[in-house]
Structures are given as C-alpha cells and as structure tokens.
Design a protein around this motif. Structure first.
Motif, PDB file in Angstrom:
ATOM      1  N   HIS A   1       0.714  -1.178  -0.061  1.00 49.85           N
ATOM      2  CA  HIS A   1       0.008  -0.045   0.017  1.00 49.85           C
ATOM      3  C   HIS A   1       0.923   1.160   0.010  1.00 49.85           C
ATOM      4  CE1 HIS A   1      -3.786  -2.389   1.591  1.00 49.85           C
ATOM      5  NE2 HIS A   1      -3.838  -1.973   0.336  1.00 49.85           N
ATOM      6  N   LEU A   2       0.224   2.293  -0.482  1.00 53.27           N
ATOM      7  CA  LEU A   2       1.059   3.664  -0.702  1.00 53.27           C
ATOM      8  C   LEU A   2       0.920   4.133   0.790  1.00 53.27           C
ATOM      9  CD1 LEU A   2      -0.858   4.967  -3.705  1.00 53.27           C
ATOM     10  CD2 LEU A   2       1.373   3.928  -3.672  1.00 53.27           C
ATOM     11  N   GLY A   3       1.801   5.194   0.921  1.00 44.93           N
ATOM     12  CA  GLY A   3       2.060   5.836   2.234  1.00 44.93           C
ATOM     13  C   GLY A   3       2.321   7.154   2.308  1.00 44.93           C
ATOM     14  N   LEU A   4       2.172   8.065   3.470  1.00 43.42           N
ATOM     15  CA  LEU A   4       2.629   9.490   3.434  1.00 43.42           C
ATOM     16  C   LEU A   4       3.506   9.532   4.584  1.00 43.42           C
ATOM     17  CD1 LEU A   4      -0.499  11.469   2.554  1.00 43.42           C
ATOM     18  CD2 LEU A   4       1.473  11.368   0.990  1.00 43.42           C
ATOM     19  N   ASP A   5       4.092  10.695   4.542  1.00 43.04           N
ATOM     20  CA  ASP A   5       4.923  11.234   5.522  1.00 43.04           C
ATOM     21  C   ASP A   5       4.030  11.990   6.597  1.00 43.04           C
ATOM     22  OD1 ASP A   5       6.481  12.455   7.477  1.00 43.04           O
ATOM     23  OD2 ASP A   5       8.149  12.795   5.874  1.00 43.04           O
ATOM     24  N   PRO A   6       3.662  11.525   7.649  1.00 40.92           N
ATOM     25  CA  PRO A   6       2.618  12.311   8.628  1.00 40.92           C
ATOM     26  C   PRO A   6       3.189  13.650   9.028  1.00 40.92           C
ATOM     27  CG  PRO A   6       3.579  10.468   9.785  1.00 40.92           C
ATOM     28  CD  PRO A   6       3.960  10.386   8.238  1.00 40.92           C
ATOM     29  N   GLU A   7       4.581  13.876   9.304  1.00 36.83           N
ATOM     30  CA  GLU A   7       5.145  15.038   9.682  1.00 36.83           C
ATOM     31  C   GLU A   7       4.730  15.932   8.768  1.00 36.83           C
ATOM     32  OE1 GLU A   7       6.212  16.041  12.619  1.00 36.83           O
ATOM     33  OE2 GLU A   7       5.450  14.020  13.278  1.00 36.83           O
ATOM     34  N   GLN A   8       4.851  15.766   7.223  1.00 36.44           N
ATOM     35  CA  GLN A   8       4.806  16.690   6.242  1.00 36.44           C
ATOM     36  C   GLN A   8       3.273  16.939   5.918  1.00 36.44           C
ATOM     37  OE1 GLN A   8       7.264  15.655   2.806  1.00 36.44           O
ATOM     38  NE2 GLN A   8       9.246  15.861   4.064  1.00 36.44           N
ATOM     39  N   ASN A   9       2.220  16.207   6.371  1.00 35.20           N
ATOM     40  CA  ASN A   9       0.885  16.436   5.852  1.00 35.20           C
ATOM     41  C   ASN A   9       0.111  16.633   7.246  1.00 35.20           C
ATOM     42  OD1 ASN A   9       0.874  15.590   3.014  1.00 35.20           O
ATOM     43  ND2 ASN A   9       2.423  14.091   3.824  1.00 35.20           N
TER      44      ASN A   9
ATOM     45  N   LEU B   1      -6.430  10.987   5.748  1.00 36.11           N
ATOM     46  CA  LEU B   1      -6.124  10.300   6.954  1.00 36.11           C
ATOM     47  C   LEU B   1      -5.093  11.018   7.746  1.00 36.11           C
ATOM     48  CD1 LEU B   1      -5.414   6.564   5.780  1.00 36.11           C
ATOM     49  CD2 LEU B   1      -7.680   7.706   6.986  1.00 36.11           C
ATOM     50  N   ALA B   2      -4.184  11.707   7.074  1.00 33.14           N
ATOM     51  CA  ALA B   2      -3.049  12.429   7.676  1.00 33.14           C
ATOM     52  C   ALA B   2      -3.497  13.818   8.401  1.00 33.14           C
ATOM     53  CB  ALA B   2      -2.095  12.780   6.615  1.00 33.14           C
ATOM     54  N   GLN B   3      -4.834  14.185   7.740  1.00 30.01           N
ATOM     55  CA  GLN B   3      -5.142  15.726   8.386  1.00 30.01           C
ATOM     56  C   GLN B   3      -6.274  15.390   9.382  1.00 30.01           C
ATOM     57  OE1 GLN B   3      -4.488  19.193   6.774  1.00 30.01           O
ATOM     58  NE2 GLN B   3      -2.814  18.454   5.340  1.00 30.01           N
ATOM     59  N   GLU B   4      -6.391  14.059   9.622  1.00 33.78           N
ATOM     60  CA  GLU B   4      -7.435  13.597  10.695  1.00 33.78           C
ATOM     61  C   GLU B   4      -8.898  14.018  10.463  1.00 33.78           C
ATOM     62  OE1 GLU B   4      -6.452  14.746  14.789  1.00 33.78           O
ATOM     63  OE2 GLU B   4      -4.223  14.833  14.204  1.00 33.78           O
TER      64      GLU B   4
ATOM     65  N   ARG C   1     -12.520   2.437   8.228  1.00 33.34           N
ATOM     66  CA  ARG C   1     -12.840   1.662   9.250  1.00 33.34           C
ATOM     67  C   ARG C   1     -14.350   2.157   9.416  1.00 33.34           C
ATOM     68  NH1 ARG C   1      -9.919   1.394  14.821  1.00 33.34           N
ATOM     69  NH2 ARG C   1     -11.722  -0.450  15.128  1.00 33.34           N
ATOM     70  N   GLU C   2     -15.245   1.289   8.818  1.00 34.27           N
ATOM     71  CA  GLU C   2     -16.433   1.732   8.646  1.00 34.27           C
ATOM     72  C   GLU C   2     -17.329   1.779  10.059  1.00 34.27           C
ATOM     73  OE1 GLU C   2     -20.490   2.155   7.834  1.00 34.27           O
ATOM     74  OE2 GLU C   2     -18.996   1.901   6.416  1.00 34.27           O
ATOM     75  N   GLY C   3     -18.169   3.285  10.240  1.00 33.87           N
ATOM     76  CA  GLY C   3     -18.648   3.273  11.450  1.00 33.87           C
ATOM     77  C   GLY C   3     -17.485   3.790  12.642  1.00 33.87           C
ATOM     78  N   VAL C   4     -16.327   3.798  12.239  1.00 35.38           N
ATOM     79  CA  VAL C   4     -15.214   4.136  13.316  1.00 35.38           C
ATOM     80  C   VAL C   4     -14.531   5.441  12.760  1.00 35.38           C
ATOM     81  CG1 VAL C   4     -13.243   3.631  14.405  1.00 35.38           C
ATOM     82  CG2 VAL C   4     -15.027   1.866  14.091  1.00 35.38           C
ATOM     83  N   SER C   5     -14.049   5.543  11.581  1.00 35.14           N
ATOM     84  CA  SER C   5     -13.379   6.867  10.990  1.00 35.14           C
ATOM     85  C   SER C   5     -13.989   7.179   9.914  1.00 35.14           C
ATOM     86  CB  SER C   5     -11.863   6.250  10.656  1.00 35.14           C
ATOM     87  OG  SER C   5     -11.943   5.190   9.506  1.00 35.14           O
TER      88      SER C   5
ATOM     89  N   SER D   1      -9.064   8.092  11.810  1.00 39.50           N
ATOM     90  CA  SER D   1      -8.332   8.191  10.743  1.00 39.50           C
ATOM     91  C   SER D   1      -6.628   8.161  10.767  1.00 39.50           C
ATOM     92  CB  SER D   1      -8.993   9.345   9.718  1.00 39.50           C
ATOM     93  OG  SER D   1     -10.359   8.974   9.436  1.00 39.50           O
ATOM     94  N   PHE D   2      -6.414   9.279  11.727  1.00 38.60           N
ATOM     95  CA  PHE D   2      -4.834   9.358  11.874  1.00 38.60           C
ATOM     96  C   PHE D   2      -4.505   8.171  12.570  1.00 38.60           C
ATOM     97  CE2 PHE D   2      -1.255  11.236  14.030  1.00 38.60           C
ATOM     98  CZ  PHE D   2      -0.605  11.640  12.899  1.00 38.60           C
ATOM     99  N   GLU D   3      -5.049   7.438  13.365  1.00 37.52           N
ATOM    100  CA  GLU D   3      -4.578   6.498  13.901  1.00 37.52           C
ATOM    101  C   GLU D   3      -4.390   5.194  12.952  1.00 37.52           C
ATOM    102  OE1 GLU D   3      -6.930   5.155  17.195  1.00 37.52           O
ATOM    103  OE2 GLU D   3      -6.527   7.018  18.345  1.00 37.52           O
ATOM    104  N   LEU D   4      -5.276   4.998  12.170  1.00 40.09           N
ATOM    105  CA  LEU D   4      -5.178   4.041  11.053  1.00 40.09           C
ATOM    106  C   LEU D   4      -3.963   4.239  10.065  1.00 40.09           C
ATOM    107  CD1 LEU D   4      -6.594   1.490   9.740  1.00 40.09           C
ATOM    108  CD2 LEU D   4      -7.982   3.104   8.200  1.00 40.09           C
ATOM    109  N   MET D   5      -3.846   5.655   9.627  1.00 38.70           N
ATOM    110  CA  MET D   5      -2.665   5.888   8.677  1.00 38.70           C
ATOM    111  C   MET D   5      -1.291   5.597   9.367  1.00 38.70           C
ATOM    112  SD  MET D   5      -1.264   9.386   7.465  1.00 38.70           S
ATOM    113  CE  MET D   5       0.541   9.593   6.685  1.00 38.70           C
ATOM    114  N   MET D   6      -1.217   5.792  10.898  1.00 37.47           N
ATOM    115  CA  MET D   6       0.086   5.524  11.295  1.00 37.47           C
ATOM    116  C   MET D   6       0.460   3.980  11.610  1.00 37.47           C
ATOM    117  SD  MET D   6       1.336   8.467  11.976  1.00 37.47           S
ATOM    118  CE  MET D   6       2.720   7.961  13.091  1.00 37.47           C
ATOM    119  N   LYS D   7      -0.949   3.361  11.556  1.00 37.19           N
ATOM    120  CA  LYS D   7      -0.535   1.753  11.746  1.00 37.19           C
ATOM    121  C   LYS D   7      -0.242   1.167  10.274  1.00 37.19           C
ATOM    122  CE  LYS D   7      -2.902  -2.064  13.628  1.00 37.19           C
ATOM    123  NZ  LYS D   7      -4.394  -2.584  14.110  1.00 37.19           N
TER     124      LYS D   7
END
Length: 378
Positions: free
Chosen positions: A166-174, A292-295, A311-315, A348-354
């Motif tokens: 899967h693709l990814g982003l830098d959380p610090e830059q986003n 995701l990165a911007q919550e 995550r359906e119903g969660v994020s 959303s952010f937690e899912l991205m970091m994981k």
C-alpha cells in the motif's frame, strides 16, 4: 547491511496524478535513505520541475502522449544507454508505456526490472505485453488486493511475483495546520463556523464527483452553514459546474481548479468525501491518504481498495458507488455532529500511522529490490 543502489524510476505520462506523485515522493524517500536516484519523465510534466526543485536527478525523455508501441524500441535504446552509463541496479516502471520501454531497456542493459501497477486495470492487451509480463519483469508491485487478484486471474501472472504494498505518506509533512486552514478558507470566503466538505481528484468520469454534487443539495438545505469544495481539473470540469448550477447549489460549491498546494487544501476541510465509481481503474488514491493524515472523517465508495483506508462506522462510512441518497445521509450525519467528526478524524490518523506511512511503504519496496537483486545474482 545492504549496499546503496542506483535506481531509475520511470513515468511516461503527460498528466500529474497519484501515480506521478508517487514517483516524485518515492524518489525523495530513496534519496534520503542514501540511494542514488534518477527519474525519467517528460520535461513538460510537473514531476520534472518538482524533481529539479528538490535536487533529484532527472533524465527527460520525449515519451509519446498516448500509450502504445510508438517509438518503443527507439526509447528503450535511449534508456538502455543511460542505464549502462550510470551503472543502474534497478529499473522501476510505473505506467503502461514506460513499463514496456523500460522492460526492453533493462533487458538490453542486463539489469532487473520491477513495475508498479497503480490502477485497477489489466496490463496485458497484446502479444508484446504478454512477452513483457512473462519474461521482462522481475517483480510486480500493486497498490491494492483487487489489482493483485486481477493480474493473477485475468493476466495469468504468477502470484509469487506480485507484492501488495500500500502507498504511504509522511505524517510530519502532512499535518493539519491551523494557519493554513485560515489562509485557504479566507481565500475562498469560507467562514470559521461553516462546515467544509472536500474532494480532491482529477475531473474524469471514474472519480465520481458527479454523484457527490448530486448528493449535496439535501445537505445544503439541511445545513445552511455547509459548503462543498471540489478541487481539481479535467475533462468534466465544465459539466460539473453546469450540474451545480442546474441543481441550484452553485453558490455553495467551490471549484478552485488544479492546485499545486494540494496538501494545504485538506487543512481547510472538515469532512472528506471520495465518491469514485467502478470501471475506471481506481485502486488506492493518495487523496484519501492526505485526508487520513489531516484527521478527517471520510465518506467514500466501495471501489478498488479504497475501503482499506476507512474503518466503517469508526473513521468514516463506506457506501456503494453512485449511492447518491446514502452519500447525502452520511454527510448530513457528520455535518450535524461535531464530536463525531473529531472522533472519527482521530481514528483516521491512527489508521494511517498503523498501516500507511512512507516508512512502511519504502521499507517494503526496498525489500523487493534486494530480493530481486539477490535472485538475479544466483
């Protein structure tokens, strides 16, 4: 300890979308990890200027505007000479045309060739593609499980030669930035107390902005302090504006056009909606990773591997494509509940970091590089 590599990344397209952003971002990441990287692209693509700005070496090639076999042998010769001159270890292609030209170039230069398929489409359309896929590609990388299944079942590619990364982003830059939020909202006249629903994508049929715009009138009526911003340009830009006019919501919908400061736009949003439709090749859009990165809580459609990012119903909420009524209902639910928006945004952010950071993505692709090189040396 693995040696540092000389890597040639290819992208032949004349547009700038998610696959092109991947090449630009990934070149930066590889460079930061000590590898020597070149990007081969058209000199009129935004990748070219961005790489120059970042100090990434570029090998411009006059790739044709349309895919096919036009000048493939000539261009593969140019690439082969470059590969030999610069002692390239790995060629990594990313689009259909450079997948073919790069495959023959790597063969002529005697180095491994890896390809990433960024869309949910078959990559075998003729005998040349069959030969290329079977004999000239050391390993395939896909963004989504749906694409891997297609390559195995339709294109008959050995599943052991395909890696799902899967693709990814830098959380610090986003990160979401309050000052940027204020600046963008001021630019477009969005008030502090207004709820801004955002969408970022090329304006082409499979991105499905039509159904988001059709879903918005009930939201606009129920929540007068909501706005919709549809960022991007493309062949449907005129049609989408006309649709907003016909639905009587043009004064509530903002069309900023193409923006180079894409990351900044997300800071202005309160909700993110991505309503792609089946049949166009959508797999794993970077636009959703930025959300995701911007919550941001998300309302999306069940297309490609997009549901992997919610995550359906969660994020957020996942709906069938073209479900205008369902999109309206979920947007109204989020517009009416600030607490829910914030809770879902954090998830959303937690899912991205994981799962979806650049470190995870880059380490996984590097592992493929070293595995292929090890197999080639046997």
């Amino acid at each position: 300890m693995h040696k540092k590599l000389n890597i040639l990344l290819l992208n032949a397209l004349d547009i700038y979308g998610g696959g092109e952003f991947f090449v630009y971002q990934f070149a930066n990441l590889l460079k930061s990890r000590g590898h020597k990287v070149w990007v081969s692209c058209r000199n009129d693509n935004l990748i070219y200027s961005r790489c120059i700005e970042e100090g990434i070496d570029v090998f411009p090639v006059d790739y044709p505007e349309h895919s096919g076999t036009n000048r493939v042998w000539k261009i593969s010769g140019e690439l082969a000479r470059f590969i030999k001159q610069n002692k390239i270890d790995i060629v990594h292609s990313n689009t259909n045309y450079d997948r073919t030209a790069g495959a023959f170039a790597a063969k002529r230069a005697g180095v491994p060739h890896i390809t990433t398929n960024h869309s949910f489409h078959s990559i075998m359309h003729n005998l040349t593609h069959w030969y290329r896929n079977k004999f000239l590609i050391s390993h395939f990388i896909v963004d989504g499980q749906c694409t891997k299944d297609l390559l195995v079942n339709e294109d008959k590619i050995d599943p052991n030669k395909i890696s799902l990364i899967h693709l990814g982003l830098d959380p610090e830059q986003n990160k979401k930035d309050p000052e940027t939020r204020k600046k963008i909202r001021n630019e477009f006249g969005v008030k502090d107390d207004e709820i801004l629903i955002g969408n970022v994508a090329r304006m082409v049929p499979f991105k499905g902005q039509e159904f988001l715009i059709r879903a918005y009138p009930p939201v606009a009526q129920a929540y007068p302090k909501s706005r919709l911003m549809v960022v991007g340009d493309g062949e449907l830009s005129g049609m989408l504006r006309t649709l907003a006019e016909e639905l009587g919501i043009i004064d509530r919908v903002i069309f900023p056009g193409f923006r180079k400061d894409i990351k900044s736009m997300y800071s202005a949003f309160d909700i993110y909606a991505h309503t792609s439709v089946e049949g166009g090749g959508e797999t794993f859009p970077y636009a959703m990773l930025h959300a995701l990165a911007q919550e941001l809580p998300m309302v999306i459609t069940r297309v490609g591997d997009m549901p992997a990012m919610v995550r359906e119903g969660v994020s957020g909420f996942v709906l069938e494509d073209k479900d205008v009524k369902g999109i309206s209902e979920k947007l109204m639910l989020l517009c009416g509940d600030e607490k829910l928006r914030k809770e879902m945004g954090k998830k959303s952010f937690e899912l991205m970091m994981k799962k979806f950071t650049v470190d995870i993505m880059t380490a996984n692709i590097e592992n493929v590089y070293y595995k292929v090189l090890n197999e080639a040396s046997r």
